[in-house]
Design a protein around this motif. Structure first.
Motif, short mmCIF file in Angstrom:
data_model
loop_
_atom_site.label_atom_id
_atom_site.label_comp_id
_atom_site.label_asym_id
_atom_site.label_seq_id
_atom_site.Cartn_x
_atom_site.Cartn_y
_atom_site.Cartn_z
N ILE A 62 0.87 -1.18 0.00
CA ILE A 62 0.00 0.00 0.00
C ILE A 62 0.90 1.23 0.00
O ILE A 62 1.75 1.39 0.90
CB ILE A 62 -0.94 0.02 1.22
N ARG A 63 0.73 2.05 -0.99
CA ARG A 63 1.58 3.24 -1.15
C ARG A 63 1.52 4.14 0.07
O ARG A 63 0.44 4.55 0.52
CB ARG A 63 1.14 4.03 -2.39
N TYR A 67 -4.55 5.36 3.24
CA TYR A 67 -5.77 5.11 2.46
C TYR A 67 -6.94 5.76 3.17
O TYR A 67 -6.84 6.19 4.32
CB TYR A 67 -5.99 3.61 2.26
N ASN A 85 6.34 1.80 1.94
CA ASN A 85 5.11 1.06 1.74
C ASN A 85 4.71 0.32 3.01
O ASN A 85 5.57 -0.07 3.82
CB ASN A 85 5.26 0.02 0.63
N LEU A 187 4.94 -0.76 -7.11
CA LEU A 187 3.52 -0.45 -7.05
C LEU A 187 2.96 -0.40 -8.47
O LEU A 187 3.67 -0.07 -9.43
CB LEU A 187 3.31 0.89 -6.35
N ASP A 277 -1.99 -2.20 -3.63
CA ASP A 277 -2.60 -0.88 -3.49
C ASP A 277 -4.13 -0.91 -3.55
O ASP A 277 -4.76 0.13 -3.79
CB ASP A 277 -2.06 0.09 -4.55
N ARG A 280 -6.21 1.59 -1.64
CA ARG A 280 -6.28 2.95 -2.20
C ARG A 280 -7.13 2.99 -3.46
O ARG A 280 -7.92 3.91 -3.67
CB ARG A 280 -4.87 3.46 -2.50
N THR A 281 -6.98 1.99 -4.33
CA THR A 281 -7.67 2.01 -5.61
C THR A 281 -9.07 1.42 -5.55
O THR A 281 -9.93 1.74 -6.38
CB THR A 281 -6.88 1.22 -6.66
#
Length: 304
Positions: A62-63, A67, A85, A187, A277, A280-281
């Motif tokens: 996860i960047r 989030y 990350n 990522l 990710d 987040r996405t």
């Protein structure tokens, strides 16, 4: 003295032998008729590069560990600080409790408590079972929180058909699309069809010098919804397969090019319910309602 990975739970049957550890409910050993199907680790060592670990409540990265859920801005610990990350979830290094241990099966449980960065409580359960069909692993999560919880999971076995290197091994990977990744932070950047590229293994062929560290999707499945990846050494005839059920739309494949001690000596094939990710996405991210269960299975068998 306690082994670095804690108690060791051995199961066996139909020529298969597996060892699962207290730490992370990790698959440390898998053999068939005495031949290793995994590149694992010794009892007096630790998992490196995620070897055999379960990745919950998210796989991969996860960047920045940041989030958003609703109006909550959440920050996870940066467990991969060199790349900034949050990596591979929250349960890899915790002690799981045995629920049942028989000759051919072991079930472990862990309660992931609400915490900074992930304010939901989950009951986690995993069953490892060996039979004539090989090893079957079933991962289950139950949301005990009063609010919906984001969730994804994966696992990180490194398949092996000999001492390596993997260059001469043949890979069958029935995936039509791969994700291109940023090489610095690993990522996702975007999807690419594998057709016409060096990452098309839909027809078996040697890995050769190809460096693979990508998530693959658009998976071809059999009538039961399973996708199967095969790894074979044509020099010996040794072969192993990993299958994953329809709840896993993603497979991460990694030839361990930057992993000390395993450099191109194994191929990690990681079944995932979402790719990197996803918190987040939102891509393929599950949202578990209060009280909701989610289960998914994958497994490994000897093809020799």
């Amino acid at each position: 003295m306690v082994a670095p990975s804690g108690e060791q739970y051995e199961i066996s049957g139909s020529g298969y032998r597996a060892v699962v550890t207290e730490c992370g409910a990790t698959l440390r050993v898998l053999e068939h008729d005495g031949r290793a199907l995994l590149h694992g680790f010794d009892e007096d060592g630790m998992s490196t590069g995620g070897q055999g670990q379960l990745l919950v409540p998210w796989p991969n990265r996860i960047r920045d560990g940041r989030y958003t859920v609703g109006d909550q801005e959440l920050q996870l610990p940066l467990s991969e600080p060199t790349r900034q990350n949050a990596s591979h979830g929250l349960v890899r290094w915790v002690a799981w409790s045995v629920e049942e241990h028989t000759g051919g099966s072991v079930a472990l449980r862990y309660r992931l408590m609400a915490q900074s960065g992930y304010p939901w409580t989950l009951d986690l359960h995993v069953v490892y079972d060996v039979s004539a069909d090989g090893l079957t692993v079933t991962q289950t999560a139950t949301n005990l929180a009063a609010e919906p919880a984001p969730y994804a999971h994966g696992a990180h076995p490194y398949l092996s058909v000999g001492p390596g290197p993997c260059d001469g091994w043949e890979l069958t990977l029935p995936a039509a699309t791969r994700t291109i990744s940023d090489p610095e932070r690993k990522l996702p950047v975007g999807p690419e069809p594998v057709e016409g590229t060096g990452f098309d293994f839909r027809v078996p062929r040697p890995i050769r010098e190809t460096e693979i560290d990508h998530a693959f999707t658009d998976l071809a499945r059999d009538g039961s919804g399973r996708v199967t990846v095969e790894l074979r050494d044509p020099a010996t005839g040794h072969a192993v397969a990993l299958w994953a059920d329809a709840a896993h739309p993603w497979l991460m494949v990694y030839t361990a090019d930057d992993l000390p001690g395993a450099h191109r000596r194994a191929v990690a094939v990681e079944p995932m319910t979402a790719q990197a990710d996803a918190f987040r996405t939102g891509e393929d991210l599950l949202v578990l309602d209060p009280g909701q269960d989610f289960s998914a299975s994958w497994g490994i068998r000897d093809l020799t």
